[in-house]
Design an enzyme around this catalytic site. Sequence first.
Site, mmCIF file in Angstrom:
data_model
loop_
_atom_site.group_PDB
_atom_site.id
_atom_site.type_symbol
_atom_site.label_atom_id
_atom_site.label_comp_id
_atom_site.label_asym_id
_atom_site.label_seq_id
_atom_site.Cartn_x
_atom_site.Cartn_y
_atom_site.Cartn_z
ATOM 1 N N GLU A 168 20.807 -65.556 5.479
ATOM 2 C CA GLU A 168 19.612 -66.104 4.849
ATOM 3 C C GLU A 168 18.856 -64.967 4.167
ATOM 4 O O GLU A 168 18.652 -63.923 4.761
ATOM 5 C CB GLU A 168 18.733 -66.782 5.919
ATOM 6 C CG GLU A 168 17.333 -67.126 5.487
ATOM 7 C CD GLU A 168 17.258 -68.003 4.236
ATOM 8 O OE1 GLU A 168 17.989 -69.000 4.162
ATOM 9 O OE2 GLU A 168 16.477 -67.651 3.311
ATOM 10 N N HIS A 184 14.227 -90.962 4.869
ATOM 11 C CA HIS A 184 14.357 -92.017 3.875
ATOM 12 C C HIS A 184 15.295 -93.125 4.351
ATOM 13 O O HIS A 184 16.251 -92.863 5.078
ATOM 14 C CB HIS A 184 14.874 -91.430 2.560
ATOM 15 C CG HIS A 184 13.840 -90.608 1.851
ATOM 16 N ND1 HIS A 184 12.806 -91.187 1.156
ATOM 17 C CD2 HIS A 184 13.675 -89.265 1.753
ATOM 18 C CE1 HIS A 184 12.044 -90.223 0.642
ATOM 19 N NE2 HIS A 184 12.551 -89.047 0.991
ATOM 20 N N VAL A 208 22.783 -62.811 -0.465
ATOM 21 C CA VAL A 208 24.168 -62.594 -0.903
ATOM 22 C C VAL A 208 24.164 -62.165 -2.366
ATOM 23 O O VAL A 208 23.619 -62.846 -3.228
ATOM 24 C CB VAL A 208 25.010 -63.870 -0.702
ATOM 25 C CG1 VAL A 208 26.399 -63.707 -1.313
ATOM 26 C CG2 VAL A 208 25.113 -64.197 0.786
ATOM 27 N N GLU A 257 19.140 -82.041 -2.953
ATOM 28 C CA GLU A 257 17.674 -82.109 -3.031
ATOM 29 C C GLU A 257 17.284 -83.356 -2.271
ATOM 30 O O GLU A 257 18.037 -83.806 -1.423
ATOM 31 C CB GLU A 257 17.257 -82.136 -4.517
ATOM 32 C CG GLU A 257 18.154 -82.996 -5.421
ATOM 33 C CD GLU A 257 17.531 -84.306 -5.833
ATOM 34 O OE1 GLU A 257 16.314 -84.430 -5.694
ATOM 35 O OE2 GLU A 257 18.258 -85.200 -6.283
ATOM 36 N N SER A 258 16.134 -83.928 -2.568
ATOM 37 C CA SER A 258 15.737 -85.152 -1.885
ATOM 38 C C SER A 258 16.845 -86.202 -2.047
ATOM 39 O O SER A 258 17.346 -86.357 -3.154
ATOM 40 C CB SER A 258 14.441 -85.672 -2.504
ATOM 41 O OG SER A 258 14.067 -86.869 -1.904
ATOM 42 N N CYS A 306 -7.530 -75.304 17.426
ATOM 43 C CA CYS A 306 -7.444 -76.572 16.681
ATOM 44 C C CYS A 306 -6.244 -77.401 17.147
ATOM 45 O O CYS A 306 -6.323 -78.612 17.248
ATOM 46 C CB CYS A 306 -7.311 -76.321 15.189
ATOM 47 S SG CYS A 306 -8.660 -75.400 14.453
#
Lengths: 500, 411
Positions: free
Chosen positions: A33, A51, A172, A345-346, A410
């Site tokens: 990574e 989805h 890479v 992607e989505s 919080c």
Amino acid sequence: MEQWDVIVIGAGVVGCAVARELARYRLKTGVLEKELDVACGNSSRNTGMLHAGFTYKPGTLKAECAVEGNQEFDQVAAELGIPFKRTGKLVVGFTDHDRENILKYKAIGEQNGVKGMRMIDKEEIHRIDPNAGGEFAMYVPSSGILDPMAYTIALAENACQNGVEFFFDREVTAIRRLSEEDVYLVETPKGIFRTRWVINCAGMFASKISAMLGYPDYPVKGFKGEYFILDKKAGAFLSIPVYPAPNDNGGFATHATPTVDGNVLVGPDSYVTEDWEDYKVTKEHLDGLIADGSKMFKQMKRDYFIRNFAGIRWKRYDPETGAILDFKLESDENHPHTVNLVGIESPGVTCALSLARRAVALLAKVEQPQANTDFDPVRPVNKRFSEMSREEQAEAIRSDKDYGEIVCRCETVTRAKIRRAIHNPLGVHTVTGIKNRTRATMGRCQGGYCETRITEMIEEELGIRPEDVRYSRADSYMFTGPVRNLKAAGSTAEEGGEGR
Amino acid sequence: MRQTDAVIIGGGPAGLAAAIELRRKGIEDILILEREKKPGGILRQCIHDGFGLTRFGETLSGPEYASRFVRRAQELDIPCMTDTTVLEVTPDRRVYASSSEGLLEIQAKAVILAMGCRERTRGAISIPGTRPAGVYTAGVAQAYINLKNKMVGKRVVILGSGDIGMIMARRMTLEGAKVLGVFEIQPYPSGLPRNVEQCLNDYQIPLYLSHSVTEIRGRDRLESVVVSQVDEHLSPIPGTEKEYACDTLILSVGLIPENELTWMAGAKEDLGTRGPVVDEHYQTTVPGIFAAGNVLHVHDLVDFVSLEAEALADGAARFIQEGALPACPLTVKGDSLVGQLIPGRCSGQEDVTISFRVRRPLKNCSIEVCQGEKVIRRVRKPKALPAEMIQISLKAEELNPNEDLEVKVVC
């Protein structure tokens, strides 16, 4: 040189899912990574929507993997110990044209195998959520919400616990094939990885890696969107994602989505960008979100804004027609021992594990790897302190006193939780990484109270100097050095000296 | 379950002053809960001077000011549990708190909320741009520099002329950083005039009014900010953009009372102060739960925080001893030029002190406290600034017990 069976390039949600599926076999697997943590790109820059799969063309990988990924997710979430809610979704319309488009996608959804979708009237919208807009809607019961960072981290931690190794800060730069030895040399500025297999999960940079492997340099186009994150006070007003009717191309304009942790996301809008990592937010688009978001969510108020962000969907497209193309998943004899995933992607978060299984199956078809009989799909997690009963909290503090120290007020995150994230086998050493694992700094004070404590914990637990603490990326230093040389002055910092 | 007369949440200037004054009024069983390692609150990191002129008639540093109260509380043997975070306050005054020693459950006769305030953040004001390291709120930068001995940057832009922002401009300059300027979106400074003089002018740090940061740039660490002039609606004026190369952006863009526990207890919010609605006894809408200091409304000077908390002790002690306080049926309201008004309710039968701020700088105005058509008090102000609190004390005999109060500004 160390020899790897498989090198996965990219530790986004797809790379981590592939790593986790590879861990089911006795394969020496490494993940490379370029950033300092998992989920630094668009895996963390989306709506966190599971989805249902009603907008994707039947027969495509997007449709097939989304429906499959959706149906299995209750089990996946339980195994990985991540929060997940199958909220359902409202796709709301105002005009006849909206109704036409909704019905069109309802039919597509039915063809894709999405179950239970039905049209409802204004009255029923109001009954489901009085703060949802719209004159009529399609109710989609199978949609759900999850935290995409938590999911990616959980996949990576589960892979790690089952023997996969992760290497960060390893971009890479080149891949060489040594045909006679049947291996690849994957080059990074921090060393070369010698491996039999390469799986490309580089997300928006996948075309680059694809070209390095000898596959085409697939053209992709970036559709950027911006988001507001709203306070949990706003979250009390929204129980279900509310999307506008899809446009003629199946895309959605700005929507309002409750997050699985109780905030609200408003966004994304959509516009084309040229820059790979163009994550900046703009006044123009934030103003647009306020205008459009108010149509979906009646409680869209500036008082509730706690943060904003941008993400980019890098879609593969046909340069001749401009048409958006399906996910690319390929492996062939001309590119031996590679699996290439491009244009993911989505709905990439929903599809990650289904895609990962298909990718690993392509490997398994070429060679029959031995099953890892020790593989444990369950990631051990401790219940959140904020979700424990008072009795459980008391017991937790008795077992580990660091449970009693609230670092982030919080979000009620304890010192024990942060310490465990740092010392998990996958580990974490950035402020953002700790945020994504624990929710510390994610609340309405945005780290005003806890950030000083978190940086101090990173220094103490990892034994590093303040100058070496990083906010998120490689050069995102937080401190330039000590204010004064206290040893020379013969005194100590107030807290450092008298604290612990 | 432990029982006490008074649980005080927060061991800062408000909590300590309330505790000492409660003891002076004969309340024996008091417990202060403090989430930090030591009492003193935010004053511990305020190492500059200027505290105490009103309260003690001399100028002290923040730690010196706090230590006077800490020492007094110690002399009085008032217990203060540090490293202890309150998780919940219930409407019937049960307090749950967490520390490494264990989970505490306390039933209190009265609960004093003294949690202070927090800073407004980048996200709350939606500054466009990227998200690099090097963007700090002024208080966080102050904590790093003054408490942790960590320098946060070398070349600094400050957004907002709040007092902490100006104090940090001077502080970072003294520690060798270059402060390029303080940019304020309003046409007037939002902090005190003395800080403009002593923190900016004395160090030749420019103050740009009607300016705001309109973009943050940088991938890993902050590289620059874009600053624009703003028009009278506070909107950036296109064409006025100027880029400043810097590694640090300090935000001093406002303080917000920190009231998570207050709302959990069911107290009603005052939309003007963002703190709870309180009556002249500093009692919230939940009987027996009181609030004072910055948790109630953001103060200009800590001296007034201490004085307010001391005033609170009167009502809280009576509640503990008598179990109830007189009703406060009258509302106290301000006109459109009046903000941050405290208290929201009063009885009309006892002395009451009204605090508020004007919403914009005013000259030669007079402030009128009215009941119906009748002006019961008129105060002339040659100059009034939003940075400064105004207090008007009214005697019981001036008040009509049957008529609501309104504070008006007449220019």
